[in-house]
Design a protein around this motif. Structure first.
Motif, mmCIF file in Angstrom:
data_model
loop_
_atom_site.group_PDB
_atom_site.id
_atom_site.type_symbol
_atom_site.label_atom_id
_atom_site.label_comp_id
_atom_site.label_asym_id
_atom_site.label_seq_id
_atom_site.Cartn_x
_atom_site.Cartn_y
_atom_site.Cartn_z
ATOM 1 N N SER A 4 0.853 -1.185 0.000
ATOM 2 C CA SER A 4 0.000 0.000 0.000
ATOM 3 C C SER A 4 0.890 1.236 0.000
ATOM 4 O O SER A 4 1.696 1.430 0.918
ATOM 5 C CB SER A 4 -0.914 0.033 1.235
ATOM 6 O OG SER A 4 -1.899 -0.974 1.182
ATOM 7 N N VAL A 5 0.756 2.042 -1.044
ATOM 8 C CA VAL A 5 1.444 3.333 -1.116
ATOM 9 C C VAL A 5 0.483 4.376 -0.562
ATOM 10 O O VAL A 5 -0.572 4.626 -1.155
ATOM 11 C CB VAL A 5 1.846 3.680 -2.560
ATOM 12 C CG1 VAL A 5 2.504 5.058 -2.615
ATOM 13 C CG2 VAL A 5 2.771 2.607 -3.123
ATOM 14 N N VAL A 6 0.820 4.952 0.568
ATOM 15 C CA VAL A 6 -0.098 5.856 1.262
ATOM 16 C C VAL A 6 0.442 7.279 1.185
ATOM 17 O O VAL A 6 1.537 7.578 1.671
ATOM 18 C CB VAL A 6 -0.300 5.430 2.729
ATOM 19 C CG1 VAL A 6 -1.306 6.359 3.413
ATOM 20 C CG2 VAL A 6 -0.767 3.981 2.806
ATOM 21 N N ILE A 7 -0.342 8.150 0.565
ATOM 22 C CA ILE A 7 0.007 9.563 0.441
ATOM 23 C C ILE A 7 -0.832 10.340 1.448
ATOM 24 O O ILE A 7 -2.062 10.336 1.381
ATOM 25 C CB ILE A 7 -0.257 10.083 -0.987
ATOM 26 C CG1 ILE A 7 0.591 9.309 -1.996
ATOM 27 C CG2 ILE A 7 0.020 11.586 -1.077
ATOM 28 C CD1 ILE A 7 0.275 9.630 -3.451
ATOM 29 N N LEU A 8 -0.171 10.995 2.390
ATOM 30 C CA LEU A 8 -0.869 11.812 3.380
ATOM 31 C C LEU A 8 -1.031 13.216 2.811
ATOM 32 O O LEU A 8 -0.040 13.888 2.493
ATOM 33 C CB LEU A 8 -0.070 11.846 4.685
ATOM 34 C CG LEU A 8 -0.757 12.485 5.885
ATOM 35 C CD1 LEU A 8 -1.961 11.675 6.334
ATOM 36 C CD2 LEU A 8 0.233 12.648 7.044
ATOM 37 N N ASN A 9 -2.271 13.646 2.689
ATOM 38 C CA ASN A 9 -2.553 14.931 2.057
ATOM 39 C C ASN A 9 -3.121 15.920 3.068
ATOM 40 O O ASN A 9 -4.006 15.592 3.854
ATOM 41 C CB ASN A 9 -3.578 14.725 0.927
ATOM 42 C CG ASN A 9 -4.058 16.046 0.352
ATOM 43 O OD1 ASN A 9 -3.293 16.776 -0.271
ATOM 44 N ND2 ASN A 9 -5.328 16.384 0.576
ATOM 45 N N TRP A 10 -2.609 17.138 3.017
ATOM 46 C CA TRP A 10 -3.184 18.236 3.789
ATOM 47 C C TRP A 10 -3.161 19.487 2.919
ATOM 48 O O TRP A 10 -2.107 20.038 2.628
ATOM 49 C CB TRP A 10 -2.424 18.481 5.085
ATOM 50 C CG TRP A 10 -3.014 19.611 5.896
ATOM 51 C CD1 TRP A 10 -4.203 19.626 6.552
ATOM 52 C CD2 TRP A 10 -2.424 20.902 6.094
ATOM 53 N NE1 TRP A 10 -4.408 20.842 7.152
ATOM 54 C CE2 TRP A 10 -3.328 21.647 6.897
ATOM 55 C CE3 TRP A 10 -1.231 21.501 5.680
ATOM 56 C CZ2 TRP A 10 -3.061 22.972 7.282
ATOM 57 C CZ3 TRP A 10 -0.973 22.805 6.070
ATOM 58 C CH2 TRP A 10 -1.876 23.522 6.859
ATOM 59 N N ASN A 11 -4.333 19.855 2.443
ATOM 60 C CA ASN A 11 -4.473 21.042 1.589
ATOM 61 C C ASN A 11 -3.512 20.999 0.401
ATOM 62 O O ASN A 11 -2.929 22.025 0.022
ATOM 63 C CB ASN A 11 -4.254 22.331 2.394
ATOM 64 C CG ASN A 11 -5.360 22.574 3.410
ATOM 65 O OD1 ASN A 11 -6.450 22.007 3.304
ATOM 66 N ND2 ASN A 11 -5.095 23.419 4.388
ATOM 67 N N HIS A 30 -1.691 -5.486 -9.736
ATOM 68 C CA HIS A 30 -2.663 -6.299 -9.002
ATOM 69 C C HIS A 30 -2.251 -6.544 -7.553
ATOM 70 O O HIS A 30 -3.069 -6.977 -6.737
ATOM 71 C CB HIS A 30 -2.879 -7.638 -9.725
ATOM 72 C CG HIS A 30 -1.702 -8.549 -9.680
ATOM 73 N ND1 HIS A 30 -0.592 -8.373 -10.490
ATOM 74 C CD2 HIS A 30 -1.444 -9.655 -8.921
ATOM 75 C CE1 HIS A 30 0.284 -9.333 -10.239
ATOM 76 N NE2 HIS A 30 -0.203 -10.119 -9.293
ATOM 77 N N GLU A 31 -0.983 -6.261 -7.206
ATOM 78 C CA GLU A 31 -0.525 -6.461 -5.835
ATOM 79 C C GLU A 31 -0.302 -5.149 -5.085
ATOM 80 O O GLU A 31 0.161 -5.156 -3.940
ATOM 81 C CB GLU A 31 0.781 -7.260 -5.824
ATOM 82 C CG GLU A 31 0.635 -8.703 -6.293
ATOM 83 C CD GLU A 31 1.917 -9.483 -6.118
ATOM 84 O OE1 GLU A 31 1.864 -10.593 -5.563
ATOM 85 O OE2 GLU A 31 2.979 -8.971 -6.529
ATOM 86 N N THR A 32 -0.597 -4.026 -5.728
ATOM 87 C CA THR A 32 -0.285 -2.721 -5.156
ATOM 88 C C THR A 32 -1.492 -1.801 -5.243
ATOM 89 O O THR A 32 -2.209 -1.791 -6.241
ATOM 90 C CB THR A 32 0.897 -2.065 -5.898
ATOM 91 O OG1 THR A 32 1.999 -2.963 -5.909
ATOM 92 C CG2 THR A 32 1.312 -0.762 -5.233
ATOM 93 N N GLU A 33 -1.688 -1.013 -4.187
ATOM 94 C CA GLU A 33 -2.720 0.014 -4.206
ATOM 95 C C GLU A 33 -2.110 1.349 -3.803
ATOM 96 O O GLU A 33 -1.151 1.406 -3.043
ATOM 97 C CB GLU A 33 -3.863 -0.335 -3.247
ATOM 98 C CG GLU A 33 -3.444 -0.375 -1.787
ATOM 99 C CD GLU A 33 -4.598 -0.631 -0.830
ATOM 100 O OE1 GLU A 33 -5.749 -0.686 -1.300
ATOM 101 O OE2 GLU A 33 -4.340 -0.776 0.387
ATOM 102 N N VAL A 34 -2.670 2.418 -4.340
ATOM 103 C CA VAL A 34 -2.322 3.776 -3.922
ATOM 104 C C VAL A 34 -3.506 4.314 -3.140
ATOM 105 O O VAL A 34 -4.640 4.285 -3.623
ATOM 106 C CB VAL A 34 -2.013 4.687 -5.128
ATOM 107 C CG1 VAL A 34 -1.753 6.118 -4.662
ATOM 108 C CG2 VAL A 34 -0.821 4.155 -5.910
ATOM 109 N N VAL A 35 -3.242 4.773 -1.939
ATOM 110 C CA VAL A 35 -4.292 5.262 -1.047
ATOM 111 C C VAL A 35 -3.981 6.698 -0.667
ATOM 112 O O VAL A 35 -2.825 7.029 -0.363
ATOM 113 C CB VAL A 35 -4.373 4.398 0.239
ATOM 114 C CG1 VAL A 35 -5.441 4.938 1.180
ATOM 115 C CG2 VAL A 35 -4.635 2.940 -0.109
ATOM 116 N N ILE A 36 -4.986 7.564 -0.682
ATOM 117 C CA ILE A 36 -4.825 8.930 -0.201
ATOM 118 C C ILE A 36 -5.455 9.026 1.183
ATOM 119 O O ILE A 36 -6.640 8.705 1.352
ATOM 120 C CB ILE A 36 -5.481 9.957 -1.136
ATOM 121 C CG1 ILE A 36 -4.996 9.786 -2.580
ATOM 122 C CG2 ILE A 36 -5.201 11.385 -0.629
ATOM 123 C CD1 ILE A 36 -3.550 10.060 -2.802
ATOM 124 N N ALA A 37 -4.670 9.469 2.153
ATOM 125 C CA ALA A 37 -5.192 9.730 3.499
ATOM 126 C C ALA A 37 -5.264 11.240 3.666
ATOM 127 O O ALA A 37 -4.231 11.921 3.640
ATOM 128 C CB ALA A 37 -4.293 9.110 4.553
#
Length: 340
Positions: A4-11, A30-37
């Motif tokens: 899981s590639v997690v990008i923490l976003n603030w403004n 198929h084995e990787t997801e990109v998630v925005i937090a």
């Protein structure tokens, strides 16, 4: 899910518009997801993502928890073997992630890695906050292969060897999720700055390995949330560095390290005054005041860290002084200071 590639976003709507397409192009399989937090943004980040990237999973936090707690909460909501903490101002390149994941698959003793980090605005140079792997000296001053204090080198392939490092930058940190939570994750009390070094110190002390893989390359803008000279950043860097030293420095050297740091921080205060940076100088004083006020809350962490350490002398910790080498000896590059 494996990664899981997690990008923490603030403004960061403009940064997402600029950099997210490349992340998706270079990352998703198929084995990787990109998630925005989303860390309680007040701009139109969420509307932008839902309109233009409806396929990207969202984790919506109710307020801005800072970098440290924001990631702690986000990573609790993903289920993957590997997690990547990726800043929203990072430009990825082809195969940046596959190189990293394949290496971790083949080296089970390595807990965390970072790629080579180059400056997005001048791609011939290393980027300040990570470069080609991070280290600290005995007094807690961070430095990198490719960046000593304010001196940033041009990348000429001089640091392309894969080596163990003391810390990997939070701008692009790939770590085994199990190890992340096993050592307690990022310290939420830091809010932002130095938290990844503190995390990596705990990993090192417990016998975990951290490495830099220069064959994987990304470009980082840097200072996207707080400008480099911002007094708030000065405050967080000084305060959190003291927290980190107190939490992790062995008892035999703690008193000496803190005496020296008090002297050096006093010199930094007067240097800022002479330069006319009065707000930054005040931030140094406020950082020390708050450290001593908050220190009792870190005593348990210190006891736990020292109790759980299995490595007394971390090999990647520099036992000299970066300030002495840079300002007195005139050695301003990693290669001149670290001979081996």
């Amino acid at each position: 899910m494996k990664t899981s590639v997690v990008i923490l976003n603030w403004n960061g709507r403009k940064l997402l518009e600029q950099f997210l397409p490349a992340v998706l192009q270079h990352t998703v399989d198929h084995e990787t997801e990109v998630v925005i937090a989303d860390n309680g943004s007040s701009d139109d980040s969420l509307n932008f993502l839902r309109t233009h990237f409806p396929q990207v999973p969202l984790i919506v936090l109710d307020k801005n928890y800072g970098f440290a707690e924001g990631y702690n909460r986000a990573l609790q909501q993903v289920d993957a073997e590997y997690v990547v903490l990726l800043n929203s101002d990072v430009e990825t390149t082809g195969n940046w992630l596959s190189i990293v994941i394949n290496y971790l698959d083949e080296h089970p003793g390595v807990s965390a890695v970072q790629p080579k980090i180059l400056a997005q605005k001048n791609k011939k140079y290393f980027e300040y906050a990570g470069a080609c792997g991070g280290f600290i000296d005995r007094f807690g001053y961070p430095f990198c292969r490719g960046r000593i204090l304010e001196n940033v080198e041009q990348d000429q392939g001089q640091y392309d060897a894969i080596i163990p490092v003391f810390w990997a930058t939070g701008a692009c940190l790939c770590i085994r999720r199990k190890d992340y939570f096993e050592v307690g994750g990022l310290d939420a009390r830091f809010f932002a700055h130095m938290e990844e070094i503190d995390l990596c110190w705990r990993l090192n002390a417990r016998g975990k390995k951290i490495e830099c893989l220069p064959q994987s390359v990304v470009y980082h803008v840097g200072a996207a949330s707080l400008a480099k000279e911002n007094p708030r950043k000065t405050y967080l860097n000084f305060r959190n560095n003291l927290f980190m030293l107190y939490k992790n420095t062995p008892a035999r050297s703690l008193f000496f390290v803190f005496i020296v740091r008090l002297i050096l921080d006093a010199l930094a205060y007067f240097h800022l005054l002479v330069r006319g940076k009065f707000s930054n100088a005040k931030s140094v004083i406020e950082a020390h005041k708050d450290f001593f006020k908050m220190r009792p809350g870190f005593r348990h962490d210190r006891r736990e860290n020292l109790k759980n350490r299995v490595v007394d002398d971390i090999p990647t910790k520099f036992n000299g002084s970066i300030l002495w080498n840079c300002y007195i000896k005139g050695k301003k590059t990693y290669g001149r200071i670290i001979q081996n």
